[in-house]
Write a protein that holds these residues in place. Structure first.
Motif, PDB file in Angstrom:
ATOM      1  N   LEU A   1       1.354  10.753 -11.080  1.00  7.92           N
ATOM      2  CA  LEU A   1       1.477   9.348 -11.431  1.00  7.92           C
ATOM      3  C   LEU A   1       1.532   8.505 -10.162  1.00  7.92           C
ATOM      4  CD1 LEU A   1       4.094   9.312 -14.320  1.00  7.92           C
ATOM      5  CD2 LEU A   1       1.629   9.175 -14.484  1.00  7.92           C
ATOM      6  N   PRO A   2       1.005   7.294 -10.222  1.00  3.28           N
ATOM      7  CA  PRO A   2       1.132   6.413  -9.054  1.00  3.28           C
ATOM      8  C   PRO A   2       2.590   6.016  -8.861  1.00  3.28           C
ATOM      9  CG  PRO A   2       0.200   5.223 -10.914  1.00  3.28           C
ATOM     10  CD  PRO A   2       0.302   6.663 -11.327  1.00  3.28           C
ATOM     11  N   ASP A   3       2.915   5.649  -7.663  1.00  2.00           N
ATOM     12  CA  ASP A   3       4.248   5.152  -7.363  1.00  2.00           C
ATOM     13  C   ASP A   3       4.464   3.839  -8.117  1.00  2.00           C
ATOM     14  OD1 ASP A   3       6.742   5.098  -5.737  1.00  2.00           O
ATOM     15  OD2 ASP A   3       5.799   3.264  -4.957  1.00  2.00           O
ATOM     16  N   PHE A   4       5.654   3.659  -8.667  1.00  2.00           N
ATOM     17  CA  PHE A   4       5.957   2.466  -9.463  1.00  2.00           C
ATOM     18  C   PHE A   4       5.701   1.181  -8.672  1.00  2.00           C
ATOM     19  CE2 PHE A   4       8.881  -0.740 -11.161  1.00  2.00           C
ATOM     20  CZ  PHE A   4       8.566  -0.692 -12.516  1.00  2.00           C
ATOM     21  N   ASN A   5       6.178   1.122  -7.432  1.00  2.00           N
ATOM     22  CA  ASN A   5       6.019  -0.084  -6.615  1.00  2.00           C
ATOM     23  C   ASN A   5       4.565  -0.323  -6.230  1.00  2.00           C
ATOM     24  OD1 ASN A   5       8.757  -0.749  -6.664  1.00  2.00           O
ATOM     25  ND2 ASN A   5       9.179   0.687  -5.016  1.00  2.00           N
ATOM     26  N   GLU A   6       3.807   0.754  -5.975  1.00  2.71           N
ATOM     27  CA  GLU A   6       2.384   0.611  -5.673  1.00  2.71           C
ATOM     28  C   GLU A   6       1.634   0.057  -6.876  1.00  2.71           C
ATOM     29  OE1 GLU A   6       0.896   4.375  -4.368  1.00  2.71           O
ATOM     30  OE2 GLU A   6       2.092   4.354  -2.533  1.00  2.71           O
ATOM     31  N   LEU A   7       1.961   0.565  -8.070  1.00  2.00           N
ATOM     32  CA  LEU A   7       1.315   0.065  -9.281  1.00  2.00           C
ATOM     33  C   LEU A   7       1.671  -1.392  -9.513  1.00  2.00           C
ATOM     34  CD1 LEU A   7      -0.459   0.560 -11.733  1.00  2.00           C
ATOM     35  CD2 LEU A   7       1.566   1.357 -12.951  1.00  2.00           C
ATOM     36  N   LEU A   8       2.916  -1.749  -9.277  1.00  2.00           N
ATOM     37  CA  LEU A   8       3.343  -3.141  -9.437  1.00  2.00           C
ATOM     38  C   LEU A   8       2.541  -4.059  -8.514  1.00  2.00           C
ATOM     39  CD1 LEU A   8       5.364  -5.170 -10.715  1.00  2.00           C
ATOM     40  CD2 LEU A   8       6.900  -4.640  -8.823  1.00  2.00           C
ATOM     41  N   LEU A   9       2.393  -3.674  -7.261  1.00  2.00           N
ATOM     42  CA  LEU A   9       1.609  -4.484  -6.311  1.00  2.00           C
ATOM     43  C   LEU A   9       0.138  -4.530  -6.691  1.00  2.00           C
ATOM     44  CD1 LEU A   9       3.257  -3.373  -2.949  1.00  2.00           C
ATOM     45  CD2 LEU A   9       3.536  -5.559  -4.145  1.00  2.00           C
ATOM     46  N   ALA A  10      -0.401  -3.412  -7.158  1.00  2.00           N
ATOM     47  CA  ALA A  10      -1.809  -3.383  -7.577  1.00  2.00           C
ATOM     48  C   ALA A  10      -2.047  -4.305  -8.769  1.00  2.00           C
ATOM     49  CB  ALA A  10      -2.225  -1.959  -7.907  1.00  2.00           C
ATOM     50  N   LEU A  11      -1.123  -4.279  -9.733  1.00  2.00           N
ATOM     51  CA  LEU A  11      -1.261  -5.158 -10.898  1.00  2.00           C
ATOM     52  C   LEU A  11      -1.126  -6.620 -10.507  1.00  2.00           C
ATOM     53  CD1 LEU A  11       0.754  -3.116 -13.528  1.00  2.00           C
ATOM     54  CD2 LEU A  11      -1.696  -3.599 -13.587  1.00  2.00           C
ATOM     55  N   LYS A  12      -0.221  -6.928  -9.578  1.00  2.00           N
ATOM     56  CA  LYS A  12      -0.072  -8.316  -9.120  1.00  2.00           C
ATOM     57  C   LYS A  12      -1.341  -8.814  -8.448  1.00  2.00           C
ATOM     58  CE  LYS A  12       4.911  -8.674  -8.611  1.00  2.00           C
ATOM     59  NZ  LYS A  12       6.036  -8.964  -7.746  1.00  2.00           N
ATOM     60  N   SER A  13      -2.014  -7.950  -7.700  1.00  2.00           N
ATOM     61  CA  SER A  13      -3.249  -8.390  -7.042  1.00  2.00           C
ATOM     62  C   SER A  13      -4.415  -8.433  -8.024  1.00  2.00           C
ATOM     63  CB  SER A  13      -3.579  -7.492  -5.853  1.00  2.00           C
ATOM     64  OG  SER A  13      -3.918  -6.198  -6.282  1.00  2.00           O
ATOM     65  N   GLN A  14      -4.486  -7.472  -8.938  1.00  2.00           N
ATOM     66  CA  GLN A  14      -5.581  -7.418  -9.912  1.00  2.00           C
ATOM     67  C   GLN A  14      -5.476  -8.547 -10.941  1.00  2.00           C
ATOM     68  OE1 GLN A  14      -8.145  -5.278  -9.850  1.00  2.00           O
ATOM     69  NE2 GLN A  14      -9.065  -6.092 -11.695  1.00  2.00           N
ATOM     70  N   PHE A  15      -4.262  -8.883 -11.340  1.00  2.00           N
ATOM     71  CA  PHE A  15      -4.039  -9.914 -12.353  1.00  2.00           C
ATOM     72  C   PHE A  15      -3.248 -11.063 -11.728  1.00  2.00           C
ATOM     73  CE2 PHE A  15      -4.609  -5.932 -14.617  1.00  2.00           C
ATOM     74  CZ  PHE A  15      -5.571  -6.286 -15.541  1.00  2.00           C
ATOM     75  N   SER A  16      -3.813 -11.657 -10.708  1.00  2.00           N
ATOM     76  CA  SER A  16      -3.109 -12.695  -9.952  1.00  2.00           C
ATOM     77  C   SER A  16      -2.864 -13.972 -10.760  1.00  2.00           C
ATOM     78  CB  SER A  16      -3.874 -13.023  -8.673  1.00  2.00           C
ATOM     79  OG  SER A  16      -5.180 -13.471  -8.993  1.00  2.00           O
ATOM     80  N   ASP A  17      -3.629 -14.190 -11.810  1.00  2.00           N
ATOM     81  CA  ASP A  17      -3.441 -15.383 -12.642  1.00  2.00           C
ATOM     82  C   ASP A  17      -2.343 -15.190 -13.687  1.00  2.00           C
ATOM     83  OD1 ASP A  17      -5.471 -16.538 -11.231  1.00  2.00           O
ATOM     84  OD2 ASP A  17      -6.997 -16.189 -12.762  1.00  2.00           O
ATOM     85  N   TYR A  18      -1.818 -13.972 -13.807  1.00  2.00           N
ATOM     86  CA  TYR A  18      -0.816 -13.661 -14.804  1.00  2.00           C
ATOM     87  C   TYR A  18       0.531 -13.408 -14.141  1.00  2.00           C
ATOM     88  CZ  TYR A  18      -5.071 -12.630 -17.478  1.00  2.00           C
ATOM     89  OH  TYR A  18      -6.288 -12.699 -18.071  1.00  2.00           O
ATOM     90  N   ALA A  19       1.587 -13.489 -14.927  1.00  2.00           N
ATOM     91  CA  ALA A  19       2.920 -13.150 -14.424  1.00  2.00           C
ATOM     92  C   ALA A  19       3.093 -11.634 -14.523  1.00  2.00           C
ATOM     93  CB  ALA A  19       3.984 -13.859 -15.245  1.00  2.00           C
TER      94      ALA A  19
END
Length: 89
Positions: A8-26
């Motif tokens: 599994l990906p690291d929780f914090n890495e996934l969080l950062l990836a989602l923030k960059s991929q979905f920058s228009d969303y919270a």
């Protein structure tokens, strides 16, 4: 939707990836116990919850606003934005 993986990906890495991929969303963490969760909120009524289990990541459509989640949860089957957003995540 359930995604299984050997590593599994690291929780914090996934969080950062989602923030960059979905920058228009919270994108923020949920304080659920004992599993860690990430909420990706498109609007007050449309979102997705990503939950980490042992070797699984579960992505569920959710209503990020707790006040109206019970109401929308009752009729969520007829709201297609939930299903489309869950697939997008």
């Amino acid at each position: 939707m359930i995604v299984k993986a050997q590593q599994l990906p690291d929780f914090n890495e996934l969080l950062l990836a989602l923030k960059s991929q979905f920058s228009d969303y919270a994108v923020y963490t949920s304080h659920s116990v004992p599993q860690k969760s990430i909420i990706v909120r498109k609007s007050a009524t449309v979102g997705a919850q990503i939950t980490f289990y042992n070797k699984e990541i579960i992505v569920d459509a959710c209503c990020p606003n707790i006040m109206i989640s019970a109401l929308i949860g009752f009729i969520s089957a007829i709201f297609p934005p939930f299903h489309h957003f869950e697939r997008k995540i």
